[in-house]
Scaffold this motif. Structure first.
Motif, short mmCIF file in Angstrom:
data_model
loop_
_atom_site.label_atom_id
_atom_site.label_comp_id
_atom_site.label_asym_id
_atom_site.label_seq_id
_atom_site.Cartn_x
_atom_site.Cartn_y
_atom_site.Cartn_z
N MET A 1 0.82 -1.18 0.15
CA MET A 1 -0.02 0.20 0.04
C MET A 1 0.99 1.53 -0.16
N PHE A 2 1.70 0.74 0.32
CA PHE A 2 2.59 2.66 0.52
C PHE A 2 3.14 2.83 -1.41
N THR A 3 3.22 2.22 -1.85
CA THR A 3 3.70 2.22 -2.81
C THR A 3 2.42 2.74 -4.23
N ILE A 4 1.56 2.37 -3.70
CA ILE A 4 0.42 2.59 -4.15
C ILE A 4 -0.09 4.24 -3.72
N ASN A 5 -0.29 4.42 -2.18
CA ASN A 5 -0.14 5.51 -1.91
C ASN A 5 0.29 7.52 -2.55
N TRP A 10 0.75 10.80 -2.67
CA TRP A 10 1.55 10.91 -2.04
C TRP A 10 3.03 12.57 -2.86
N VAL A 11 3.12 11.16 -4.23
CA VAL A 11 3.79 12.43 -4.98
C VAL A 11 4.14 13.26 -5.60
N GLN A 12 2.49 13.80 -5.64
CA GLN A 12 3.00 15.42 -5.69
C GLN A 12 3.25 16.43 -4.37
N TRP A 47 -4.21 1.37 -10.02
CA TRP A 47 -3.27 0.76 -8.79
C TRP A 47 -4.01 -0.33 -8.01
N MET A 48 -4.12 -1.53 -7.77
CA MET A 48 -4.18 -2.00 -7.11
C MET A 48 -3.79 -3.10 -5.82
N ASN A 49 -4.02 -3.27 -4.97
CA ASN A 49 -3.76 -3.91 -3.78
C ASN A 49 -4.22 -6.12 -3.62
N ILE A 50 -3.00 -6.66 -4.31
CA ILE A 50 -4.03 -7.59 -4.51
C ILE A 50 -3.43 -8.38 -2.91
#
Length: 75
Positions: A1-5, A10-12, A47-50
């Motif tokens: 989830m860190f990568t997805i979030n 957060w990237v902007q 983006w999906m967390n599986i």
């Protein structure tokens, strides 16, 4: 989830803050997020967390292959 979030939420803010988090610390895996941000520009990605072992074929293979490789290196 860190990568997805990180890439979706957060990237902007990180870019505006000179790749620093709200705690003023450097973004964890900053170089990876910079590259991921560059690679995904102009793309519409869902983006999906599986969850692990949920029966999703690609996810199951992603789990199986490293275990199989580890066994081969033991032999």
């Amino acid at each position: 989830m860190f990568t997805i979030n990180g890439i979706t939420n957060w990237v902007q803010g990180w870019k505006k803050n000179g790749w620093r988090m709200s705690t003023a610390k450097d973004v964890i895996n900053k170089e990876d997020f910079i590259e991921l941000d560059r690679l995904t520009q102009g793309m519409d990605i869902k983006w999906m967390n599986i969850p692990r072992h949920s029966g999703f074929v690609g996810n199951e293979e992603d789990d199986r292959l490293p275990r199989e490789g580890a066994k081969q290196s033991e032999d």
